[in-house]
Design an enzyme around this catalytic site. Structure first.
Site, PDB file in Angstrom:
ATOM      1  CB  THR A  38      -0.934   0.007   1.226  1.00 39.20           C
ATOM      2  OG1 THR A  38      -1.735  -1.177   1.208  1.00 39.20           O
ATOM      3  CG2 THR A  38      -1.849   1.215   1.231  1.00 39.20           C
TER       4      THR A  38
ATOM      5  CE1 TYR B  65      -3.549  -0.618  -1.723  1.00 38.02           C
ATOM      6  CE2 TYR B  65      -5.668  -0.332  -0.643  1.00 38.02           C
ATOM      7  CZ  TYR B  65      -4.403  -0.893  -0.672  1.00 38.02           C
ATOM      8  OH  TYR B  65      -4.007  -1.716   0.338  1.00 38.02           O
TER       9      TYR B  65
ATOM     10  CB  THR C  44       0.058  -3.493   6.371  1.00 34.51           C
ATOM     11  OG1 THR C  44      -1.178  -3.516   5.648  1.00 34.51           O
ATOM     12  CG2 THR C  44       0.690  -2.112   6.265  1.00 34.51           C
ATOM     13  CG  ASP C  45      -2.948  -7.547   3.967  1.00 34.95           C
ATOM     14  OD1 ASP C  45      -3.341  -6.750   4.844  1.00 34.95           O
ATOM     15  OD2 ASP C  45      -3.541  -7.721   2.884  1.00 34.95           O
TER      16      ASP C  45
ATOM     17  CE  LYS D 229      -3.623  -4.597   8.044  1.00 35.11           C
ATOM     18  NZ  LYS D 229      -3.645  -4.697   6.553  1.00 35.11           N
TER      19      LYS D 229
ATOM     20  CD  GLU E 225      -8.191 -24.776  27.493  1.00 32.84           C
ATOM     21  OE1 GLU E 225      -8.449 -25.068  26.306  1.00 32.84           O
ATOM     22  OE2 GLU E 225      -8.666 -23.776  28.052  1.00 32.84           O
TER      23      GLU E 225
END
Length: 325
Positions: free
Chosen positions: A14, A27, A93-94, A166, A281
């Site tokens: 981006t 975009y 960023t992903d 993120k 657990e």
């Protein structure tokens, strides 16, 4: 005193995206090359000199071994170049947390390495890309940053690769750190570290692998059936990460199928943050599982891939690596 010389390695994302309108939501990532990014940064008159190289021009959802391999080689080259003081990687960023963590595991603490991105494309009103890039230059130009491992700079904050994630789909302040928050605050004119460096003289934790093995992430859900494990194995899985419920749990038949899978299994959690501990657990000792501790599924997968590629396959040895900070 001479300004630090920074090599920028562009991968797209981006921060290099254009929407064609200041108010358009959609975009295209990776439309702005390294030279154009640096030309824009040049207008800011930052206290640094730059050179740029293009690695890729993609959205980070498409990043994979080919781009990681090229990027790692370029960073190693930059570290060996006496003319380079710091390295910036522009990145979507992903998957920034995965790239940052993979690099952090496989690079020595030689020179600052900083990943930076943006949540809004370059031509959007309120774009955060240039400020983030200016902040990244401030961090990459600080010699003290080299002893802190790979760093991620977003929204006036600096995060360690092992902590960063993120945490929101939108908004300029989408990144968080767990279990630590940011390790510094930064602006284009200031940098304040919150603690001393912890990587002084540290060699790379792992050698760069020749390839990464296939490791899928299985996300647990109510009513999940054990055939998901069989599908993963049929697809060639060499290890499996469970993004489990709560403390890394899943329905009984799924847990039993994972115990019989015959490949390394790491239990992480689909919960946004929190630690997955051993034998709380799930009886990890009996089933041969590894607890991801503070690593979310994405970074647990990266570490498991590197461990398998490094010939480490015993659960107890793997657990020690997941326990490390």
């Amino acid at each position: 005193m001479a300004h630090p010389h920074i090599r920028l390695l562009a991968t797209g994302g981006t921060i290099a995206g254009n929407a064609g309108s200041a108010i358009e939501r959609g975009y295209r990532p990776g439309q702005i090359g390294a030279d154009e990014l640096l030309a824009a940064a040049g207008s800011l008159k930052l206290a640094a000199t730059f050179e740029g190289r293009e690695i890729a021009a993609i959205g980070s959802q498409d990043i994979g071994w080919a781009q990681w391999n090229a990027l790692h080689a370029e960073i190693v080259s930059a570290m060996a170049d006496d003319a380079v003081d710091g390295i910036i990687v522009t990145h979507g960023t992903d998957t920034a947390e995965e790239t940052a963590f993979l690099l952090d595991l496989t690079l020595q603490a030689g020179k600052p390495v900083v990943l930076v991105g943006a949540m809004r494309p370059a031509d959007a009103v309120g774009s955060d890309g240039m400020r983030n890039l200016a902040n990244a230059a401030r961090v990459a130009g600080d010699p003290v940053a080299a002893a802190r491992g790979v760093l991620v700079v977003m929204s006036d904050q600096v995060f360690a690769a092992i902590d960063v994630r993120k945490a929101a789909t939108g908004g300029a302040e989408a990144f968080r750190g767990f279990p630590r928050g940011p390790v510094a605050s930064v602006t284009p004119t200031s940098l304040d570290w919150f603690g001393p460096p912890d990587r002084i003289g540290r060699e790379a934790r792992f050698a760069w692998p020749g390839a990464l093995p296939k490791v899928p992430i299985l996300t647990a859900y109510a009513g999940m059936e054990a055939d998901a494990v069989g599908c993963a194995l049929a697809g060639g899985a060499q290890g499996i990460v469970l993004a489990g419920l709560g403390q890394g749990n899943a329905a009984g038949p799924v847990i039993e199928a994972l115990a019989q899978a015959g490949v390394p299994v790491v239990r992480s959690t689909r919960v946004d943050q929190g630690s997955v501990d051993r034998n709380l657990e799930v009886d990890d000792d009996r089933r041969g599982f590894v607890a991801a501790r503070g690593l979310g599924p994405a970074k647990a997968r990266i570490l498991l891939q590197v461990l398998i590629a490094s010939g480490i396959d015993r659960p107890e040895t793997m657990q020690r690596e997941f326990d490390r900070r």
